[in-house]
Design an enzyme around this catalytic site. Structure first.
Site, PDB file in Angstrom:
ATOM      1  CB  THR A  89       7.011  -3.246 -58.480  1.00 19.46           C
ATOM      2  OG1 THR A  89       7.935  -2.954 -59.519  1.00 19.46           O
ATOM      3  CG2 THR A  89       6.129  -2.047 -58.234  1.00 19.46           C
ATOM      4  CB  THR A 121      15.949  -6.833 -58.533  1.00 21.20           C
ATOM      5  OG1 THR A 121      16.016  -5.513 -59.048  1.00 21.20           O
ATOM      6  CG2 THR A 121      17.327  -7.438 -58.443  1.00 21.20           C
ATOM      7  CG  HIS A 138     -13.174   7.658 -63.370  1.00 20.07           C
ATOM      8  ND1 HIS A 138     -13.267   8.944 -63.851  1.00 20.07           N
ATOM      9  CD2 HIS A 138     -12.586   6.936 -64.356  1.00 20.07           C
ATOM     10  CE1 HIS A 138     -12.757   8.991 -65.059  1.00 20.07           C
ATOM     11  NE2 HIS A 138     -12.324   7.784 -65.400  1.00 20.07           N
ATOM     12  CD  GLU A 139     -10.840   3.327 -63.704  1.00 19.36           C
ATOM     13  OE1 GLU A 139     -11.140   2.655 -64.707  1.00 19.36           O
ATOM     14  OE2 GLU A 139     -10.190   4.384 -63.785  1.00 19.36           O
TER      15      GLU A 139
HETATM   16  P1  ADP Z   1      12.808  -3.392 -58.175  1.00 16.26           P
HETATM   17  O1  ADP Z   1      13.894  -4.163 -58.802  1.00 16.26           O
HETATM   18  O2  ADP Z   1      11.492  -3.495 -58.900  1.00 16.26           O
HETATM   19  O3  ADP Z   1      13.134  -1.969 -57.857  1.00 16.26           O
HETATM   20  P2  ADP Z   1      13.282  -5.166 -56.011  1.00 16.26           P
HETATM   21  O4  ADP Z   1      13.096  -6.469 -56.687  1.00 16.26           O
HETATM   22  O5  ADP Z   1      14.667  -4.726 -55.817  1.00 16.26           O
HETATM   23  O6  ADP Z   1      12.476  -4.042 -56.754  1.00 16.26           O
HETATM   24  O7  ADP Z   1      12.491  -5.207 -54.652  1.00 16.26           O
HETATM   25  C1  ADP Z   1      13.032  -4.682 -53.471  1.00 16.26           C
HETATM   26  C2  ADP Z   1      12.625  -5.507 -52.301  1.00 16.26           C
HETATM   27  O8  ADP Z   1      11.219  -5.393 -52.063  1.00 16.26           O
HETATM   28  C3  ADP Z   1      12.851  -6.978 -52.502  1.00 16.26           C
HETATM   29  O9  ADP Z   1      14.140  -7.344 -52.137  1.00 16.26           O
HETATM   30  C4  ADP Z   1      11.811  -7.600 -51.593  1.00 16.26           C
HETATM   31  O10 ADP Z   1      12.283  -7.676 -50.278  1.00 16.26           O
HETATM   32  C5  ADP Z   1      10.681  -6.618 -51.626  1.00 16.26           C
HETATM   33  N1  ADP Z   1       9.650  -7.016 -52.568  1.00 16.26           N
HETATM   34  C6  ADP Z   1       9.238  -6.332 -53.659  1.00 16.26           C
HETATM   35  N2  ADP Z   1       8.244  -6.968 -54.288  1.00 16.26           N
HETATM   36  C7  ADP Z   1       8.020  -8.103 -53.597  1.00 16.26           C
HETATM   37  C8  ADP Z   1       7.108  -9.195 -53.761  1.00 16.26           C
HETATM   38  N3  ADP Z   1       6.229  -9.226 -54.759  1.00 16.26           N
HETATM   39  N4  ADP Z   1       7.157 -10.195 -52.867  1.00 16.26           N
HETATM   40  C9  ADP Z   1       8.030 -10.153 -51.849  1.00 16.26           C
HETATM   41  N5  ADP Z   1       8.916  -9.172 -51.647  1.00 16.26           N
HETATM   42  C10 ADP Z   1       8.911  -8.131 -52.490  1.00 16.26           C
HETATM   43 ZN    ZN Z   2     -11.507   7.018 -67.050  1.00 12.65          ZN
END
Ligand code: ADP
Ligand code: ZN
Length: 624
Positions: free
Chosen positions: A227, A230, A445-446
Site C-alpha cells: 500500500t 515504504t 450494507h454501508e
Molecule cells: P509497503 O511498504 O506498504 O509494502 P511499498 O511502499 O513497498 O509498499 O510499495 C511498493 C510499490 O508499490 C512502490 O514502490 C510503488 O511503486 C507502488 N506504490 C504503492 N503505493 C503507491 C502509491 N500510493 N503511489 C504510487 N506508487 C505506489
Molecule cells: Zn455493517
C-alpha cells in the site's frame, strides 16, 4: 519492499584460515630460529673426567643437574667471553668425585637449571605471550568474519554504504536524499497530511524545541503489503531532505544470538550521529510481537532485540530529530510496550486506494511508460477495486511488457485491460479484490447503516463511508463521529445506535431478499448485542430490572470482560430482553429504510460509483 544493493565497498573478504596460517608460520619461524641455537648447536658434550678437569681449572661458572636426561649441564669457558654450554657424558662413580670437586670450589653456582643463552624475556614471550596472542587473533578474526557475513543480509537503501560502528559492521543507508517526494505517492492524502508534521519537524527541529513541543518519536504505518508504506517513509525523508536508514524486522531475528540487539544499538548510534534523519523499520511485527510471560523456549533473540529497541527509543533525545517510522500489517500482534507513549504512539493507517486513488497511482506509474493517446483510465481503475499500489504499479509494467512482446511501441487500452486480468484476477484473487456482486452488497450494507443513522435525529451524522476493504478485514466501513465531546449517552442514543448497527443487514434484506443476507453483519451483531445487554445489566435503563447491577466489569484494563452477577433465572430473562431490544431496533431500521427506499438505491449507486463518500457528499445526495 527493498532494493537490495550490492555491498560494493566492503573490503575483499580474507578467510579466517589466512590469518591462522600466518600466525602458524610466525611461530614456526621463531621456533626454528631461536631454540636450535640455544639448545642444540652450542651444547658441547664432554666426558666426566674432562668435566672435573674444567672445574679444577676454574673454567666452570655454573652447574645444573638435568634429571630427565641424567646428566650435568654446565657453563664453562677459558675466559668470560668464551663461555659455552657443556654437558657431561656418563659419570661412573655416582658423582662422588664431582661432589668433592664442587665442595672445593664454592664459587661455582649450582642452580636448578642452566639459563641458556636465550634471553629469559624472549623465552617468556615464546612460551606464553605468543600463544595467547595467537588465540586472541583467531578469536578476533573469526568475530569480524562473522560480522561481515551477517552484513550481507542487511538490506539496502540506495547508494552510500557507510562504515558502521567500531566492529566494522556496516549498514546501508539511503543516499543523503532518497529523491522520493510526496508527489510520487499518489492518493493516501490522509497519511500524507499526518506525515507532513513530521517533515516540518525535521525541517526545523529548533522551532519545536523552542516551544518545548515533543514530536512523537515513533510513527507506526499500518496497512496491507504494497500500500506504499515504504514509499511514504522514503517520501518523508525526501521531503525533509534528511538521510534515510532502513532495516527490516525479519532480518534482526535471523541473526545469531546477541547480534540483533547489537545491530539495534549500532543503528541508533549511527542515526544519532546523522540526526536529523529517518529510521525506517519494515515488518516491525517480526521483532515487536507480544512477549508471552512464562512461554517456554520463547524466542530469546527476538526478545533481546525488542528490549534493546525499547531501551534505545527511551534513551534517545527526541529533540535531536531522529524520527522512527515502522511498518506493519498486523498492529494487533505488537507488544503493548512498543505502543506506549514515547514510543510508537502515533498510528497512521495506510489503506488500499479507492477509485480516485487507484486512478492517480496508475497515472503516476504511467508517467515513465509510452502510452497511446486517449487511454480511459477510469475503466482500469474501476476494474481494479481492492488492488494495492504495488499491484497497480505491476499492472502498468505488465501492460508495457505485453506491448513489447507484441512488437508495439506504446501501450494500448487493451494491454492494460489484459494485464488487469493477469495481475488481479489471476494470481492475486486471494487478496482483497472484490467481486462486483459482493461490492454491490457491501455498498447497500454501508448505505443502510448511514441512512438509518442520518434519519434518526439523535444519531451522529456520518463523516465517511467507504467500500474499499480495510486493513482490519472489514469490506466496508461507515465512520460516525459524535458531535463534540460526548461522554454520556442517553437511552435514546443507545437505542438509535443499535438500530443503526442493524441498518446494514436491514438494507441487505430489503434489496436482495432474506435468503441472500450475508455474513457481513457479524461484527454489527456483536456490537448491537453488547450494547443491548449493557443497557439492561450495567446502565439500569429498563423497567423490569431497574437500577440493579446485574453484571460486573471484571478487568477494566484487559478488554473489560464482564461476568453475570445474578441467578440463572434472571439471566435467561435478561437474554430474552436483549433479544427484544435488538428485534425492536431491527424493525425500526427496516421501517426507516423502507420509507426511504428510493434514496437507498440512489445513495448505494453513488457509493458504488465513487467507492468513498464523505459525510457532506452523503448529505447532499440525501437532501437532493
Ligand atoms: P509497503 O511498504 O506498504 O509494502 P511499498 O511502499 O513497498 O509498499 O510499495 C511498493 C510499490 O508499490 C512502490 O514502490 C510503488 O511503486 C507502488 N506504490 C504503492 N503505493 C503507491 C502509491 N500510493 N503511489 C504510487 N506508487 C505506489
Ligand atoms: Zn455493517
Amino acid at each position: 519492499m527493498h532494493e537490495v544493493v550490492n555491498d560494493n565497498q566492503s573490503p575483499p573478504k580474507r578467510p579466517f584460515i589466512f590469518y591462522a596460517i600466518i600466525a602458524l608460520v610466525v611461530v614456526m619461524l621463531l621456533n626454528a630460529l631461536l631454540f636450535p641455537t640455544v639448545m642444540k648447536q652450542s651444547v658441547i658434550e664432554v666426558g666426566y673426567d674432562q668435566f672435573l678437569d674444567m672445574i679444577d681449572s676454574d673454567q666452570v661458572k655454573e652447574v645444573a643437574y638435568d634429571e630427565s636426561a641424567g646428566e650435568f649441564v654446565f657453563i664453562a669457558g677459558e675466559s668470560e667471553d668464551a663461555l659455552g654450554v657443556y654437558k657431561t657424558g656418563i659419570w661412573p662413580d655416582d658423582g662422588q668425585r664431582l661432589l668433592q670437586q664442587l665442595r672445593e670450589h664454592p664459587d661455582i653456582k649450582f642452580s636448578a637449571s642452566i639459563p641458556t643463552q636465550a634471553n629469559p624475556l624472549l623465552s617468556l614471550i615464546i612460551t606464553w605471550v605468543l600463544p595467547i596472542l595467537f588465540f586472541f587473533l583467531i578469536g578476533e578474526v573469526s568475530y569480524r568474519w562473522m560480522r561481515k557475513r551477517m552484513n550481507g543480509q542487511i538490506p539496502g537503501g540506495m547508494g552510500n554504504a557507510m562504515s558502521f560502528g567500531k566492529s566494522g559492521a556496516k549498514i546501508y543507508v539511503a543516499d543523503e536524499k532518497t529523491g522520493v517526494k510526496f508527489d510520487d505517492v499518489a492518493g493516501q492524502d490522509e497519511a500524507k497530511e499526518s506525515l507532513m508534521e513530521v517533515v516540518d519537524f525535521l525541517h526545523e527541529p529548533k522551532k519545536y524545541a523552542a516551544i518545548g513541543a515533543k514530536l512523537p518519536k515513533g510513527v507506526l504505518l499500518v496497512g496491507q503489503p504494497g500500500t506504499g508504506k515504504t514509499l511514504l517513509a522514503k517520501a518523508v525523508a525526501g521531503e525533509a531532505g534528511v538521510p534515510f536508514f532502513s532495516i527490516s524486522g525479519s532480518e534482526f531475528v535471523e541473526m545469531f544470538v546477541g547480534m540483533g540487539a547489537a545491530k539495534v544499538r549500532d543503528l541508533f548510534k549511527q542515526a544519532n550521529e546523522k540526526a536529523p534523519c529517518i529510521v525506517f523499520i519494515d515488518e516491525i511485527d517480526a521483532i515487536g510481537q507480544k512477549r508471552h510471560a512464562g512461554e517456554m523456549g520463547g524466542n530469546d533473540e527476538r526478545e533481546q532485540t525488542l528490549n534493546q529497541l525499547l531501551a534505545e527509543m527511551d534513551g534517545f533525545d527526541g529533540k535531536k530529530g531522529v524520527v522512527l517510522l515502522a511498518a506493519t500489517n498486523r498492529p494487533e500482534s505488537l507488544d503493548p510496550a512498543l505502543l506506549r507513549p514515547g514510543r510508537f504512539d502515533r498510528r497512521i493507517p495506510v489503506e488500499l486506494p479507492d477509485l480516485q486513488g487507484r486512478k492517480s497511482i496508475l497515472l503516476v506509474h504511467a508517467k515513465g511508460v509510452q502510452m497511446e493517446g486517449g487511454i480511459n483510465w477510469d475503466i482500469i481503475a474501476r476494474a481494479t477495486a481492492g488492488a494495492s499500489g504495488a499491484e497497480l504499479a505491476n499492472i502498468i509494467n505488465e501492460a508495457a511488457l505485453r506491448a513489447v512482446r507484441e512488437g508495439r511501441r506504446s501501450v494500448t487500452q487493451e494491454d492494460l485491460e489484459e494485464s488487469v486480468e493477469t495481475v488481479i484476477a489471476g494470481a492475486q484473487r486471494k487478496n482483497a479484490v472484490i467481486l462486483d456482486q459482493e461490492k454491490k452488497i457491501v455498498a447497500y450494507h454501508e448505505i443502510g447503516h448511514a441512512l438509518v443513522a442520518a434519519k434518526q435525529s439523535n444519531s451522529a451524522p456520518v463523516t465517511k463511508i467507504t467500500i474499499v476493504p480495510r486493513t482490519s478485514g472489514a469490506l466496508g466501513y461507515t465512520m460516525q463521529v459524535d458531535e463534540g465531546e460526548h461522554m454520556l449517552m442517553s437511552r435514546k442514543e443507545i437505542l438509535n445506535k443499535i438500530a443503526t448497527l442493524t441498518g446494514g443487514r436491514s438494507a441487505e434484506e430489503l434489496v436482495f431478499g432474506e435468503d441472500n443476507m450475508t455474513t457481513g453483519a457479524s461484527n454489527d451483531i456483536e456490537q448491537a448485542t453488547k450494547l443491548a445487554r449493557a443497557l439492561i445489566t450495567r446502565y439500569g435503563m429498563t423497567e423490569e430490572f431497574d437500577m440493579v447491577a446485574l453484571e460486573t466489569v471484571q478487568n477494566q484494563y484487559l478488554g473489560a470482560d464482564t461476568s453475570l452477577a445474578c441467578a440463572a433465572d434472571t439471566a435467561s430473562k435478561i437474554d430474552e430482553r436483549v433479544v427484544g431490544i435488538v428485534k425492536e431496533a431491527h424493525e425500526k431500521a427496516r421501517k426507516i429504510l423502507k420509507e426511504n427506499e428510493a434514496k437507498l438505491h440512489e445513495l448505494a449507486a453513488c457509493l458504488l460509483e465513487k467507492e468513498t463518500m464523505t459525510g457532506d457528499e452523503f448529505m447532499e445526495v440525501l437532501n437532493r
